[in-house]
Design a protein around this motif. Structure first.
Motif, PDB file in Angstrom:
ATOM      1  N   ASP A 148       0.835  -1.212   0.000  1.00  0.00           N
ATOM      2  CA  ASP A 148       0.000   0.000   0.000  1.00  0.00           C
ATOM      3  C   ASP A 148       0.866   1.257   0.000  1.00  0.00           C
ATOM      4  O   ASP A 148       2.028   1.242   0.401  1.00  0.00           O
ATOM      5  CB  ASP A 148      -0.905   0.004   1.235  1.00  0.00           C
ATOM      6  N   ASP A 149       0.296   2.361  -0.429  1.00  0.00           N
ATOM      7  CA  ASP A 149       0.981   3.656  -0.419  1.00  0.00           C
ATOM      8  C   ASP A 149       0.741   4.417   0.875  1.00  0.00           C
ATOM      9  O   ASP A 149       1.567   5.231   1.282  1.00  0.00           O
ATOM     10  CB  ASP A 149       0.499   4.518  -1.595  1.00  0.00           C
ATOM     11  N   ILE A 150      -0.376   4.165   1.524  1.00  0.00           N
ATOM     12  CA  ILE A 150      -0.765   4.973   2.681  1.00  0.00           C
ATOM     13  C   ILE A 150       0.242   4.888   3.811  1.00  0.00           C
ATOM     14  O   ILE A 150       0.510   5.870   4.500  1.00  0.00           O
ATOM     15  CB  ILE A 150      -2.172   4.580   3.188  1.00  0.00           C
ATOM     16  N   THR A 151       0.830   3.695   4.016  1.00  0.00           N
ATOM     17  CA  THR A 151       1.785   3.540   5.115  1.00  0.00           C
ATOM     18  C   THR A 151       3.023   4.390   4.886  1.00  0.00           C
ATOM     19  O   THR A 151       3.553   4.997   5.824  1.00  0.00           O
ATOM     20  CB  THR A 151       2.186   2.060   5.278  1.00  0.00           C
ATOM     21  N   ASN A 152       3.482   4.447   3.637  1.00  0.00           N
ATOM     22  CA  ASN A 152       4.663   5.256   3.327  1.00  0.00           C
ATOM     23  C   ASN A 152       4.366   6.753   3.406  1.00  0.00           C
ATOM     24  O   ASN A 152       5.252   7.559   3.716  1.00  0.00           O
ATOM     25  CB  ASN A 152       5.180   4.915   1.935  1.00  0.00           C
ATOM     26  N   LEU A 153       3.134   7.130   3.104  1.00  0.00           N
ATOM     27  CA  LEU A 153       2.771   8.546   3.103  1.00  0.00           C
ATOM     28  C   LEU A 153       2.390   9.059   4.489  1.00  0.00           C
ATOM     29  O   LEU A 153       2.409  10.273   4.734  1.00  0.00           O
ATOM     30  CB  LEU A 153       1.605   8.786   2.148  1.00  0.00           C
ATOM     31  N   THR A 154       2.055   8.150   5.401  1.00  0.00           N
ATOM     32  CA  THR A 154       1.571   8.564   6.718  1.00  0.00           C
ATOM     33  C   THR A 154       2.559   9.444   7.485  1.00  0.00           C
ATOM     34  O   THR A 154       2.169  10.470   8.045  1.00  0.00           O
ATOM     35  CB  THR A 154       1.175   7.329   7.558  1.00  0.00           C
ATOM     36  N   PRO A 155       3.868   9.106   7.546  1.00  0.00           N
ATOM     37  CA  PRO A 155       4.793  10.000   8.267  1.00  0.00           C
ATOM     38  C   PRO A 155       4.827  11.409   7.687  1.00  0.00           C
ATOM     39  O   PRO A 155       4.921  12.385   8.435  1.00  0.00           O
ATOM     40  CB  PRO A 155       6.149   9.297   8.110  1.00  0.00           C
ATOM     41  N   ILE A 156       4.734  11.509   6.360  1.00  0.00           N
ATOM     42  CA  ILE A 156       4.721  12.830   5.728  1.00  0.00           C
ATOM     43  C   ILE A 156       3.475  13.590   6.123  1.00  0.00           C
ATOM     44  O   ILE A 156       3.521  14.774   6.484  1.00  0.00           O
ATOM     45  CB  ILE A 156       4.806  12.694   4.191  1.00  0.00           C
ATOM     46  N   ASN A 157       2.331  12.901   6.090  1.00  0.00           N
ATOM     47  CA  ASN A 157       1.071  13.551   6.440  1.00  0.00           C
ATOM     48  C   ASN A 157       1.041  13.988   7.905  1.00  0.00           C
ATOM     49  O   ASN A 157       0.542  15.067   8.230  1.00  0.00           O
ATOM     50  CB  ASN A 157      -0.102  12.602   6.166  1.00  0.00           C
ATOM     51  N   ILE A 158       1.579  13.134   8.773  1.00  0.00           N
ATOM     52  CA  ILE A 158       1.636  13.488  10.195  1.00  0.00           C
ATOM     53  C   ILE A 158       2.479  14.737  10.389  1.00  0.00           C
ATOM     54  O   ILE A 158       2.076  15.683  11.080  1.00  0.00           O
ATOM     55  CB  ILE A 158       2.203  12.323  11.032  1.00  0.00           C
ATOM     56  N   ARG A 159       3.676  14.746   9.776  1.00  0.00           N
ATOM     57  CA  ARG A 159       4.563  15.911   9.911  1.00  0.00           C
ATOM     58  C   ARG A 159       3.891  17.178   9.402  1.00  0.00           C
ATOM     59  O   ARG A 159       3.942  18.234  10.049  1.00  0.00           O
ATOM     60  CB  ARG A 159       5.869  15.673   9.149  1.00  0.00           C
ATOM     61  N   GLU A 227       6.090  19.926   1.857  1.00  0.00           N
ATOM     62  CA  GLU A 227       6.634  18.667   1.335  1.00  0.00           C
ATOM     63  C   GLU A 227       6.985  18.854  -0.145  1.00  0.00           C
ATOM     64  O   GLU A 227       6.097  19.127  -0.956  1.00  0.00           O
ATOM     65  CB  GLU A 227       5.626  17.538   1.497  1.00  0.00           C
ATOM     66  N   PRO A 228       8.252  18.732  -0.493  1.00  0.00           N
ATOM     67  CA  PRO A 228       9.370  18.489   0.427  1.00  0.00           C
ATOM     68  C   PRO A 228       9.686  19.724   1.271  1.00  0.00           C
ATOM     69  O   PRO A 228       9.258  20.825   0.930  1.00  0.00           O
ATOM     70  CB  PRO A 228      10.524  18.156  -0.525  1.00  0.00           C
ATOM     71  N   VAL A 229      10.426  19.509   2.351  1.00  0.00           N
ATOM     72  CA  VAL A 229      10.775  20.616   3.247  1.00  0.00           C
ATOM     73  C   VAL A 229      11.768  21.532   2.534  1.00  0.00           C
ATOM     74  O   VAL A 229      12.787  21.069   2.030  1.00  0.00           O
ATOM     75  CB  VAL A 229      11.387  20.086   4.554  1.00  0.00           C
ATOM     76  N   PRO A 230      11.493  22.832   2.472  1.00  0.00           N
ATOM     77  CA  PRO A 230      12.421  23.747   1.801  1.00  0.00           C
ATOM     78  C   PRO A 230      13.725  23.899   2.573  1.00  0.00           C
ATOM     79  O   PRO A 230      13.782  23.685   3.786  1.00  0.00           O
ATOM     80  CB  PRO A 230      11.655  25.082   1.785  1.00  0.00           C
TER      81      PRO A 230
END
Length: 296
Positions: A148-159, A227-230
């Motif tokens: 799945d993609d959601i698990t990889n995207l979750t840390p980004i979304n949380i941040r 995202e990405p962080v500047p």
């Protein structure tokens, strides 16, 4: 707004300002500037150098604040605070423990809980807990099978969500201790190089420093929500050739090849793509000098 505040705060013009020329010239030498403060000259460059020095110090302090746990037990995870459980759940656990026939099962999520966090360090604890949670989800994605993609995207979304919230509501209480700490750092840094003679100017300077401290702290969190962080701590060094696409200042196009950076007062804020191309969010603010001049 922020650039204007910095310009006003670091101004060294006027009869009410006393400049420590020896310290000021040491600062300009540190940044490899050609200009020196003497007989009223060099004040704009000193003002720009003070802006850079203040920003560098604030970026350092905020970075340390944002990712350094303040819990009394440093070995304890920020996510493992003691919490109060609803009485119904506690009673059920006691029943389970008394019945040897009961099979092991997961405890239900508490309907209500209270985390014991000092309100004065709430923002720091949120940032720290966010980092721990992101690391745990990343570990989940690496140690558990799945496509799945959601698990990889979750840390980004949380941040993004956490830093967006901090960039909106963080430090909004009056007299927040960390904003007071940043304000003191600004005043102490600037005070090494210039002093105001009147009480009125000193009070005005303190008010501006407090506004700068809060604006920088909120800007820091808002940038980390991207995202990405500047990249936002990139100051152009003295002697760098001028580039219109990433720098702003006062010069004419026909003279750009005869000029170079004397001092960069506000950093370039940009996002680098995988192919090393840049998306510029804010150009770096620079003062210029004639090129091919060696600093004293």
């Amino acid at each position: 707004m922020l650039v204007v505040l910095l310009d006003e705060f670091t101004s060294v013009k006027g009869k009410d300002v006393s400049i420590n020329e020896e310290a000021a010239n040491e600062l300009l030498l540190h940044y490899k500037c050609v200009m020196r403060v003497k007989e009223g000259k060099g004040k704009p460059v000193l003002s720009a150098a003070l802006q850079r020095l203040i920003l560098e110090e604030l970026f350092r302090l905020i970075s340390e604040y944002s990712f350094q746990s303040k819990f009394e037990n440093q070995q304890q995870s920020p996510l493992s605070h003691e919490h109060s459980q609803p009485q119904q759940e506690v009673d059920q656990q006691e029943v389970d423990q008394q019945d040897p026939e009961t099979s092991p099962r997961l405890s239900p999520i508490p309907e209500a809980y209270t985390i014991k966090v000092d309100d004065n360090i709430l923002e720091a604890e949120i940032a720290t807990s966010m980092k721990v949670l992101c690391d745990l989800v990343k570990q989940l994605s690496e140690s558990r099978k799945g496509t799945d993609d959601i698990t990889n995207l979750t840390p980004i979304n949380i941040r993004q969500q956490v830093f967006a919230a901090l960039g909106t509501r963080g430090f909004c209480n009056d007299k927040h201790p960390f904003i007071d700490q940043l304000t003191d750092a600004i005043l102490k840094t600037a005070g090494k190089y210039r002093q105001f003679k009147s009480k009125e100017k000193q009070t005005e300077s303190h008010e501006r420093a407090a506004k700068i401290a809060k604006e920088i702290a909120l800007l820091y969190f808002r940038l980390l929500a991207q995202e990405p962080v500047p990249e936002f701590t990139e100051f152009f060094e003295a002697g760098t050739p001028l580039q219109n696409n990433i720098m702003e200042g006062t010069w004419d196009d026909y003279e750009i090849h005869d000029l170079e950076v004397e001092i960069c007062s506000f950093p370039l804020v940009s996002i680098k793509d995988k192919d090393n191309s840049r998306k510029v969010l804010y150009k770096g603010v620079v003062l210029t000098r004639q090129n091919n001049i060696n600093p004293a």
